[in-house]
Design a protein around this motif. Structure first.
Motif, short mmCIF file in Angstrom:
data_model
loop_
_atom_site.label_atom_id
_atom_site.label_comp_id
_atom_site.label_asym_id
_atom_site.label_seq_id
_atom_site.Cartn_x
_atom_site.Cartn_y
_atom_site.Cartn_z
N ALA A 165 4.50 6.88 9.09
CA ALA A 165 5.56 6.12 9.75
C ALA A 165 6.61 5.66 8.73
O ALA A 165 7.80 5.67 9.01
N ASP A 166 6.15 5.26 7.54
CA ASP A 166 7.08 4.86 6.48
C ASP A 166 7.95 6.05 6.05
O ASP A 166 9.14 5.90 5.80
N LEU A 167 7.32 7.22 5.94
CA LEU A 167 8.06 8.42 5.56
C LEU A 167 9.11 8.77 6.61
O LEU A 167 10.23 9.15 6.28
N VAL A 168 8.73 8.62 7.87
CA VAL A 168 9.69 8.86 8.96
C VAL A 168 10.86 7.89 8.82
O VAL A 168 12.02 8.28 8.99
N GLY A 169 10.57 6.65 8.48
CA GLY A 169 11.62 5.65 8.29
C GLY A 169 12.59 6.05 7.18
O GLY A 169 13.80 5.87 7.30
N VAL A 170 12.05 6.60 6.09
CA VAL A 170 12.89 7.06 4.98
C VAL A 170 13.81 8.18 5.46
O VAL A 170 15.02 8.18 5.17
N LEU A 171 13.26 9.12 6.23
CA LEU A 171 14.07 10.24 6.72
C LEU A 171 15.12 9.78 7.73
O LEU A 171 16.26 10.27 7.71
N VAL A 172 14.75 8.83 8.59
CA VAL A 172 15.71 8.31 9.57
C VAL A 172 16.87 7.64 8.84
O VAL A 172 18.04 7.82 9.21
N LYS A 173 16.55 6.91 7.78
CA LYS A 173 17.59 6.25 6.99
C LYS A 173 18.52 7.28 6.36
O LYS A 173 19.75 7.11 6.34
N MET A 174 17.94 8.38 5.87
CA MET A 174 18.76 9.44 5.27
C MET A 174 19.70 10.06 6.30
O MET A 174 20.86 10.33 6.00
N VAL A 175 19.20 10.28 7.50
CA VAL A 175 20.04 10.86 8.56
C VAL A 175 21.18 9.90 8.90
O VAL A 175 22.33 10.31 9.05
N LYS A 176 20.85 8.62 9.02
CA LYS A 176 21.87 7.62 9.34
C LYS A 176 22.96 7.58 8.27
O LYS A 176 24.15 7.54 8.58
N GLN A 177 22.55 7.64 7.00
CA GLN A 177 23.52 7.65 5.90
C GLN A 177 24.45 8.86 6.02
O GLN A 177 25.66 8.75 5.81
N ARG A 178 23.89 10.00 6.35
CA ARG A 178 24.69 11.20 6.46
C ARG A 178 25.64 11.15 7.66
O ARG A 178 26.77 11.63 7.59
N ARG A 179 25.19 10.56 8.75
CA ARG A 179 26.07 10.42 9.91
C ARG A 179 27.25 9.50 9.57
O ARG A 179 28.38 9.76 9.97
N ASP A 180 26.98 8.44 8.83
CA ASP A 180 28.05 7.55 8.39
C ASP A 180 29.03 8.31 7.48
O ASP A 180 30.24 8.14 7.59
N SER A 181 28.47 9.14 6.60
CA SER A 181 29.32 9.93 5.70
C SER A 181 30.19 10.91 6.48
O SER A 181 31.37 11.08 6.18
N ILE A 182 29.61 11.54 7.49
CA ILE A 182 30.37 12.49 8.31
C ILE A 182 31.55 11.77 8.96
O ILE A 182 32.67 12.29 8.98
N GLU A 183 31.30 10.58 9.47
CA GLU A 183 32.37 9.81 10.10
C GLU A 183 33.49 9.53 9.09
O GLU A 183 34.67 9.71 9.40
N PRO A 220 0.84 -1.21 0.00
CA PRO A 220 0.00 0.00 0.00
C PRO A 220 0.87 1.25 0.00
O PRO A 220 2.07 1.18 0.27
N PRO A 221 0.26 2.42 -0.30
CA PRO A 221 1.02 3.68 -0.29
C PRO A 221 1.70 3.90 1.07
O PRO A 221 1.23 3.42 2.09
N LEU A 222 2.79 4.63 1.04
CA LEU A 222 3.55 4.87 2.27
C LEU A 222 2.74 5.66 3.29
O LEU A 222 2.08 6.63 2.95
#
Length: 149
Positions: A49-67, A44-46
């Motif tokens: 909560a699914d949208l929040v999951g997408v944003l959390v994933k983006m933040v995690k990717q950026r934190r890994d990049s910062i490291e 079904p459409p997002l």
């Protein structure tokens, strides 16, 4: 959330905020990609909560990049990633404090009847369902493991 992001893209364009606009376009693209992926798999459409999951994933990717950028002595790139995190986090629910996380873990353990480390999956499932986007589940996982040991 989608409407708010779209409106903020328009505002950023009008105000000439190139950094924010670029980040919001990345967010829009990630959401669109998740929409397409869900549709292709017959889901079904997002939901919000699914949208929040997408944003959390983006933040995690950026934190890994910062490291990685910090290890590579590229403070300029790390600063760009940090600015993107700041924009993205503006759309996430308020993060829980340490005391709130601890209370949520205790409640999840009590509600699942978890007795040992083998029940960790049940506890984490309850936390992810009730507190998506509100806590760092990597850190929560360690706390759950300690509480169940």
């Amino acid at each position: 959330m989608r409407t708010r992001i779209t409106e903020d893209v328009k505002k950023a364009m009008k105000a000439g905020e190139k950094q924010k606009l670029g980040t919001l376009r990345l967010v829009t693209a990630a959401i669109k990609s998740a929409d397409i992926d869900a549709e292709m798999h017959g889901k079904p459409p997002l939901t919000e909560a699914d949208l929040v999951g997408v944003l959390v994933k983006m933040v995690k990717q950026r934190r890994d990049s910062i490291e990685q950028f910090t290890k590579g002595n590229r403070k300029d790139l790390a600063d760009i990633e940090a600015a993107e995190i700041e924009v993205i986090e503006g759309y996430l629910p308020k993060q829980m404090g340490a005391a709130e996380v601890e209370a949520a873990i205790k409640a999840a353990i009590a509600s699942t009847g978890a007795a040992g480390p083998k029940d960790m999956g049940k506890v984490m499932a309850v936390l992810k369902e009730k507190h998506a986007g509100q806590m760092d589940f990597g850190r929560a996982s360690g706390a759950v493991k300690a509480a169940l040991s």
